[in-house]
Design a protein around this motif. Structure first.
Motif, PDB file in Angstrom:
ATOM      1  N   SER A  20       0.809  -1.225   0.000  1.00  0.00           N
ATOM      2  CA  SER A  20       0.000   0.000   0.000  1.00  0.00           C
ATOM      3  C   SER A  20       0.842   1.276   0.000  1.00  0.00           C
ATOM      4  N   HIS A  21       2.160   1.137  -0.044  1.00  0.00           N
ATOM      5  CA  HIS A  21       3.031   2.323  -0.050  1.00  0.00           C
ATOM      6  C   HIS A  21       4.037   2.230  -1.203  1.00  0.00           C
ATOM      7  N   GLU A  22       4.295   3.369  -1.808  1.00  0.00           N
ATOM      8  CA  GLU A  22       5.148   3.416  -2.993  1.00  0.00           C
ATOM      9  C   GLU A  22       6.622   3.630  -2.689  1.00  0.00           C
ATOM     10  N   ARG A  23       6.925   4.172  -1.528  1.00  0.00           N
ATOM     11  CA  ARG A  23       8.317   4.515  -1.218  1.00  0.00           C
ATOM     12  C   ARG A  23       8.524   4.469   0.286  1.00  0.00           C
ATOM     13  N   ALA A  48       2.968   8.963   7.229  1.00  0.00           N
ATOM     14  CA  ALA A  48       3.845   7.807   7.031  1.00  0.00           C
ATOM     15  C   ALA A  48       3.586   6.770   8.105  1.00  0.00           C
ATOM     16  N   MET A  87       7.372   4.148   5.884  1.00  0.00           N
ATOM     17  CA  MET A  87       6.738   4.026   4.574  1.00  0.00           C
ATOM     18  C   MET A  87       5.763   5.182   4.332  1.00  0.00           C
ATOM     19  N   THR A  88       5.717   5.648   3.096  1.00  0.00           N
ATOM     20  CA  THR A  88       4.869   6.789   2.772  1.00  0.00           C
ATOM     21  C   THR A  88       4.463   6.776   1.305  1.00  0.00           C
ATOM     22  N   ASN A  89       3.365   7.468   1.022  1.00  0.00           N
ATOM     23  CA  ASN A  89       2.976   7.769  -0.357  1.00  0.00           C
ATOM     24  C   ASN A  89       3.110   9.260  -0.611  1.00  0.00           C
ATOM     25  N   GLU A 191      12.486   3.248  -3.551  1.00  0.00           N
ATOM     26  CA  GLU A 191      11.365   3.681  -4.379  1.00  0.00           C
ATOM     27  C   GLU A 191      11.440   2.957  -5.720  1.00  0.00           C
TER      28      GLU A 191
END
Length: 292
Positions: A20-23, A48, A87-89, A191
Motif C-alpha cells: 500500500s506504499h510506494e516509497r 507515514a 513508509m509513505t505515499n 522507491e
C-alpha cells in the motif's frame, strides 16, 4: 498470542504496508527508546507508517515476498543493522524533515559511541573546588575563581565515532551536559525497486539545471576541440564563423549590414566611449545620503 501467531501477524502487516506504499526510508534506530518511537509514530500519523522489528523477521518476510515482487530483493540486502522502515505515499523530503526534527537530547553514557565531537567551553562550571579530580583525570586546565572551578580554555573531551570513557561520562554528567541527540537516522531510500542515498533528496531544481548547463558546456568544448559539430557546439560554431567573416569583411573594407556597427566603433571609438560613460555611471552609482 503464541509466537507463531505473532510472527504471522507481523508478516501480514509488513506485506500490507509494502503493498500500500510506494516509497520508504530505511532508518537506523540505535539509541531510540520505546517512548521516543511512539512519539515519532504519532508525529508521522497520516503521513507515514513506521514499522520496526527484528532483522531476522524482516528478512524472512521480505525474502518470501520477493518471490513475487523482485523489486524488494534490494531491501533484503540492506537489513544488516538495527533498522526500521518509514513508509509513505507522500513527499519524501517532507517526511525526512519530520524525521530529522524528532531528535531527543541524551547524556553521554560510558561505552557509548559518540555521534559528534564533544567540547566543553571555557568559563565557570559551578562546581566546588573539591571536585577538581574530575578535571585532573582528563588533563583539563582549571583555576579556582570565587570559590568555583573555572575551565581556562575550550577542551575537546570526546571525539566523534569513539567510545565515551568513564571519566568523560562522569564529568559531562557532573556539568549537566547532554551532548548527543538521538532519533531515527535515515540510511537509505527505497522507491520503485531502487535503493539510493538520502543525499539525493537534497538536490534542487537549480542544482540539476547547473549540472546540465555544465555538461552541455563540456560537450560543446569537446566538439569544438575535435572539430566534430554537435547540437551543443552549433551556436559556438556559428558565432566563430561570423567572427571570421566579420574579420575578413573589415580587412577588405567590404562592410555589410551585420558589421556596420563594429566598423563605426573602430572608426570613432571616442564617440562610443562618451556614449557609454553615462550608462556606466548610472549603473555604478549607489545612494548617497541626503542632507537634513
Amino acid at each position: 498470542m503464541g509466537s507463531r501467531a505473532r510472527k504471522e501477524k507481523y508478516f501480514a502487516k509488513l506485506a500490507k504496508l509494502f503493498n500500500s506504499h510506494e516509497r520508504m526510508f530505511i532508518v537506523g534506530v540505535d539509541n531510540v527508546g520505546s517512548k521516543q518511537m511512539q512519539d515519532i509514530k504519532m508525529t508521522l500519523r497520516g503521513t507515514a507508517e513506521v514499522l520496526n522489528g527484528k532483522n531476522t523477521q524482516m528478512r524472512r518476510a521480505l525474502s518470501n515476498m520477493a518471490e513475487e515482487r523482485p523489486d524488494l530483493r534490494c531491501v533484503v540486502d540492506e537489513l544488516k543493522t538495527n533498522l526500521a522502515f518509514v513508509m509513505t505515499n507522500g513527499d519524501l523530503t517532507e517526511v525526512k524533515k519530520v524525521i530529522d526534527e524528532n531528535q531527543v537530547p541524551a547524556a553521554a553514557r560510558s561505552g557509548s559511541l559518540a555521534p559528534v565531537d564533544v567540547w566543553i567551553p571555557k568559563g565557570p562550571t559551578g562546581l566546588d573546588p573539591a571536585q577538581t579530580s574530575f578535571f585532573q583525570a582528563l588533563n583539563i586546565p582549571t583555576k579556582i575563581n570565587k570559590g568555583s572551578i573555572e575551565i581556562i580554555q575550550d577542551v575537546q573531551v570526546v571525539k566523534k565515532d569513539t567510545r565515551v570513557g568513564q571519566s568523560e561520562a562522569a564529568l559531562l554528567n557532573k556539568l549537566g551536559k547532554k551532548p548527543f541527540n538521538y532519533g531515527l537516522v535515515v540510511k537509505r531510500v527505497w522507491e520503485a525497486g531502487s535503493i539510493f542515498d538520502p543525499s539525493v533528496l537534497d538536490i534542487t531544481e537549480e542544482d540539476l539545471q547547473a549540472k546540465f548547463a555544465e555538461a552541455v558546456g563540456n560537450v560543446a568544448a569537446l566538439s569544438l576541440g575535435a572539430g566534430f559539430p554537435t547540437e551543443a557546439s552549433l551556436q559556438h560554431s556559428v558565432l566563430n564563423g561570423f567572427k571570421e567573416v566579420a574579420a575578413v569583411g573589415l580587412a577588405a573594407d567590404h562592410i555589410f549590414d551585420q558589421i556596420k556597427k563594429v566598423k563605426e566603433m573602430i572608426d570613432n571609438p571616442e564617440a562610443f566611449a562618451a556614449a557609454a560613460a553615462p550608462v556606466a555611471a548610472a549603473g555604478g552609482g549607489g545612494g548617497g545620503g541626503g542632507g537634513g
